[in-house]
Design a protein around this motif. Structure first.
Motif, short mmCIF file in Angstrom:
data_model
loop_
_atom_site.label_atom_id
_atom_site.label_comp_id
_atom_site.label_asym_id
_atom_site.label_seq_id
_atom_site.Cartn_x
_atom_site.Cartn_y
_atom_site.Cartn_z
N MET A 1 9.53 7.87 -6.80
CA MET A 1 10.44 7.19 -5.93
C MET A 1 10.62 7.71 -4.61
SD MET A 1 12.89 5.37 -8.62
CE MET A 1 13.42 4.23 -7.33
N ASN A 2 10.82 8.97 -4.57
CA ASN A 2 11.24 9.62 -3.34
C ASN A 2 10.43 9.73 -2.15
OD1 ASN A 2 13.88 9.65 -4.52
ND2 ASN A 2 13.96 11.97 -4.75
N TYR A 3 8.94 10.30 -2.67
CA TYR A 3 8.05 10.79 -1.75
C TYR A 3 7.08 9.80 -1.40
CZ TYR A 3 10.63 14.65 -2.56
OH TYR A 3 11.91 15.55 -2.75
N TYR A 4 7.16 8.30 -1.76
CA TYR A 4 6.03 7.33 -1.58
C TYR A 4 7.00 6.19 -1.21
CZ TYR A 4 2.58 10.51 -3.43
OH TYR A 4 1.79 11.76 -3.75
N PHE A 5 6.58 5.54 -0.05
CA PHE A 5 6.75 4.33 0.16
C PHE A 5 6.16 3.19 -0.39
CE2 PHE A 5 6.12 0.19 2.44
CZ PHE A 5 7.26 -0.27 2.60
N ASN A 6 6.91 2.23 -1.36
CA ASN A 6 6.16 1.61 -2.40
C ASN A 6 7.05 0.45 -2.96
OD1 ASN A 6 4.15 -0.17 -3.56
ND2 ASN A 6 3.80 1.51 -5.06
N GLU A 7 8.06 -0.01 -1.90
CA GLU A 7 9.05 -0.79 -2.66
C GLU A 7 8.67 -2.24 -3.00
OE1 GLU A 7 12.14 -0.74 0.28
OE2 GLU A 7 12.42 1.41 -0.09
N ASP A 8 8.05 -2.38 -4.07
CA ASP A 8 7.49 -3.56 -4.54
C ASP A 8 7.83 -3.92 -6.02
OD1 ASP A 8 5.63 -1.97 -5.91
OD2 ASP A 8 4.18 -2.39 -4.46
N LYS B 1 0.91 -0.97 -0.01
CA LYS B 1 0.08 0.02 0.09
C LYS B 1 0.82 1.24 0.09
CE LYS B 1 -3.60 2.25 2.77
NZ LYS B 1 -4.50 2.42 3.92
N PRO B 2 0.35 2.40 -0.93
CA PRO B 2 1.44 3.75 -1.10
C PRO B 2 1.42 4.28 0.41
CG PRO B 2 0.01 3.20 -2.88
CD PRO B 2 -0.25 2.21 -1.90
N TYR B 3 2.39 5.06 0.80
CA TYR B 3 2.32 5.60 2.02
C TYR B 3 3.06 6.75 1.97
CZ TYR B 3 4.40 6.03 6.61
OH TYR B 3 4.89 6.50 8.03
N ALA B 4 2.78 8.11 2.41
CA ALA B 4 3.24 9.30 1.94
C ALA B 4 4.64 9.43 3.39
CB ALA B 4 2.38 10.31 2.51
N GLY C 1 15.98 2.54 1.55
CA GLY C 1 15.84 1.01 1.00
C GLY C 1 16.68 0.86 -0.13
N GLU C 2 15.65 0.39 -1.00
CA GLU C 2 16.47 -0.18 -2.51
C GLU C 2 16.51 0.95 -3.25
OE1 GLU C 2 14.85 -3.56 -4.22
OE2 GLU C 2 15.35 -4.83 -2.56
N SER C 3 15.99 2.30 -3.18
CA SER C 3 15.69 3.30 -3.88
C SER C 3 16.74 3.87 -4.39
CB SER C 3 14.59 4.42 -3.36
OG SER C 3 14.99 4.78 -2.16
N GLY C 4 17.96 3.99 -3.41
CA GLY C 4 19.11 4.69 -3.66
C GLY C 4 19.89 3.94 -4.81
N GLN D 1 12.12 16.27 -17.88
CA GLN D 1 10.71 16.16 -17.32
C GLN D 1 10.50 14.63 -16.96
OE1 GLN D 1 8.55 19.06 -17.72
NE2 GLN D 1 6.74 18.46 -16.98
N VAL D 2 10.70 13.78 -17.35
CA VAL D 2 10.42 12.56 -16.72
C VAL D 2 11.36 12.06 -16.15
CG1 VAL D 2 10.20 9.97 -17.77
CG2 VAL D 2 9.68 11.90 -19.41
N TRP D 3 12.54 12.59 -16.03
CA TRP D 3 13.48 12.11 -14.67
C TRP D 3 12.97 12.73 -13.47
CZ3 TRP D 3 16.36 15.50 -11.63
CH2 TRP D 3 17.26 14.84 -10.70
N SER D 4 12.34 13.91 -13.70
CA SER D 4 11.98 14.55 -12.50
C SER D 4 10.60 13.92 -11.95
CB SER D 4 11.61 16.01 -12.63
OG SER D 4 12.66 16.85 -13.10
N ASP D 5 9.78 13.31 -13.01
CA ASP D 5 8.69 12.54 -12.35
C ASP D 5 9.23 11.26 -11.72
OD1 ASP D 5 7.16 14.44 -13.82
OD2 ASP D 5 6.93 13.08 -15.66
N ILE D 6 9.98 10.41 -12.22
CA ILE D 6 10.41 9.34 -11.63
C ILE D 6 11.08 9.50 -10.27
CG2 ILE D 6 12.03 7.20 -11.72
CD1 ILE D 6 11.33 7.39 -14.67
N LYS D 7 12.00 10.62 -10.23
CA LYS D 7 12.72 11.08 -8.99
C LYS D 7 11.66 11.04 -7.87
CE LYS D 7 13.84 15.17 -8.67
NZ LYS D 7 13.22 15.56 -7.42
N ASP D 8 10.67 11.84 -7.94
CA ASP D 8 9.72 12.47 -7.11
C ASP D 8 8.84 11.19 -6.81
OD1 ASP D 8 10.58 14.77 -6.57
OD2 ASP D 8 9.07 15.73 -7.95
#
Length: 483
Positions: free
Chosen positions: A146-153, A72-75, A92-95, A137-144
């Motif tokens: 991944m950075n601002y929601y917990f959803n490592e699945d 479940k997504p998490y802020a 976690g793995e996002s780095g 634009q797309v790099w910024s989209d992916i960055k945010d």
């Protein structure tokens, strides 16, 4: 350069006072029921957070990974009644995935820059800008995302691979743009799909993340509208393509500003709003900047390996060493900032300074990579055969210095304050304005070197001397005058 989930600034406070609010009171509001406030070892972490400017902060625990398939997504960050609620645990793995993304993105942009320097004209420069902006634009989209929601699945990993595959199709399509409507579609459609993927994700996440719900619904809806505006670009004339592309890029960035600006929060009377993790933003942009600077180093090594530079320390080897020093100066100018020991970061200072801080990184990164590619082409030539390459090199450096000036000036230095928090701060030999101002004339002078049509070695050497002098001046004037 749009950033999803980035409501950027809240009013500053005098200290890091925490809100005296019970779990039950907080949990009853908007059903954020799985929060756990941390209390242990907060003092050390406070100093880390507060170094970017004072803010009221409460800490929450990131939930454990429940499943490798779907979570479940998490802020991870949000504002509630003027208080910043955020996690302080590792990502976690996002780095690791972020580093992988950055390397791929710089490779894509370097390819675009190489296409521009192959025939250094105004038209090539225009194409480079128009092709680079959607990539950013797309790099910024992916960055945010991944950075601002917990959803490592698994679903998140599939989403990332989907976006990267689309970008590869996009990049390949830039080789054939304008040949036919089909060729145009191979550039425009992958970008539309990237943006639509984000818009749909935001709308889905708004169901599970009530803290970001209203702003994400607004931004996700605007993304869908702007995506529709890209479809005519496939079919219209070249001039119309350019005009529509610039218009659409402007609208995309404006829609992000509207969705996440603090004024929108006030207008909608939101109790909850999105927030950014400032130190993570600084880390991500800093890492991308270093990789972009690495294009200088890679091109130096690749050029010396592919071209016959002669035995020993030849003139062309000397040019490569000069470019190494130029890259090193640019590295320090970015990370030295305005030379302040303590400052309120642009992202915490106000909403407007935060947006400018994000926006200035786009021309900064694009100009650095173009400069590095032009420098590599100049390095092995006996003389300047195409003056366009010289202007690419010096012009891109000028844009970089102007952007570095803008980024540094946006922070608010508190070193020279007296009393309160600034009572123990250092005082510099010159105020911040005068310490940073030389970046602008140095940038103009570097462009004038191309006008003077200097020989390549003299062009590189003079540029290096100017940057070394600039860096030495800033370091000296930033020293504590009380020593």
């Amino acid at each position: 350069m749009a950033k999803q989930s980035s409501s950027l600034s809240e009013p500053q406070v005098a200290d890091s006072e925490r809100v005296a609010q019970s779990d039950s009171e907080f949990q009853d509001d908007l059903s954020y029921r799985h929060v756990n406030l941390e209390s242990e070892d907060e003092e050390d972490f406070d100093a880390f957070v507060q170094k970017y400017g004072a803010v009221k902060v409460q800490y929450i625990k990131k939930p454990k990974v429940r499943s490798w398939f779907i979570n479940k997504p998490y802020a991870l960050n949000f504002f509630y009644n003027g208080t910043l609620y955020r996690t302080r645990s590792e990502r976690g793995e996002s780095g690791k995935v972020e580093l992988f993304l950055d390397l791929l993105y710089v490779g894509i942009v370097a390819k675009l820059a190489a296409s521009a320097t192959h025939e250094p004209t105004g038209t090539s420069l225009l194409k480079y800008v128009l092709f680079f902006a959607p990539i950013w634009q797309v790099w910024s989209d992916i960055k945010d995302f991944m950075n601002y929601y917990f959803n490592e699945d698994l679903l998140q990993k599939i989403y990332i691979l989907w976006i990267l595959a689309l970008l590869l199709v996009y990049t390949n399509g830039t080789n054939y743009m304008l040949e036919s409507n089909k060729a145009n579609a191979t550039v425009v459609v992958p970008y539309i799909l990237c943006r639509l993927s984000l818009g749909i994700s935001l709308l889905v996440y708004s169901v599970y993340v009530p803290q970001h719900r209203h702003q994400n619904i607004l931004y996700g809806s605007l993304i869908i509208v702007t995506c529709c505006l890209w479809i005519p670009v496939i079919f219209v004339s070249v001039r119309a393509k350019v005009g529509l592309s610039f218009m659409n890029l402007f609208l995309e960035n404006a829609s992000w500003c509207v969705s996440y600006h603090p004024y929108t929060k006030k207008l909608l009377k939101l109790k909850y709003s999105t927030a950014i993790n400032i130190e993570h933003e600084v880390e991500r942009f800093g890492a991308f900047y270093v990789i972009a600077i690495g294009e200088f180093l890679y091109n130096i090594v690749a050029t010396t390996a592919e071209r016959n530079f002669g035995v020993g320390v030849t003139e062309k080897i000397g040019r490569a060493i000069i470019l190494l020093l130029i890259a090193y100066c640019l590295l320090w100018l970015y990370f030295n900032g305005d030379g302040s020991k303590r400052a309120v970061h642009a992202c915490r200072r106000s909403g407007n300074t935060a947006f400018l801080w994000f926006f200035l990184h786009m021309p900064l990164i694009s100009s650095l990579i173009l400069c590095a590619d032009a420098a590599a082409d100049l390095c092995y030539e006996d003389e300047i055969e195409n003056i366009g390459l010289s202007y690419y090199f010096t012009g891109a450096l000028c844009v970089s210095l102007f952007c570095l000036y803008g980024l540094a000036i946006l922070d608010k230095s508190i070193d020279d304050e007296t009393g309160g928090e600034g009572r123990n701060c250092s005082r510099h030999y010159l105020p911040k304005f005068w310490r940073l101002l030389p970046r602008l004339p140095v940038g103009v002078i570097i462009v004038c070197l191309s006008v003077a049509k200097l020989e390549i070695t003299k062009l590189f050497g003079t540029t290096m001397a100017l940057l070394v002098a600039l860096l030495a001046y800033e370091i000296a004037m930033s020293m504590d005058s009380s020593w």
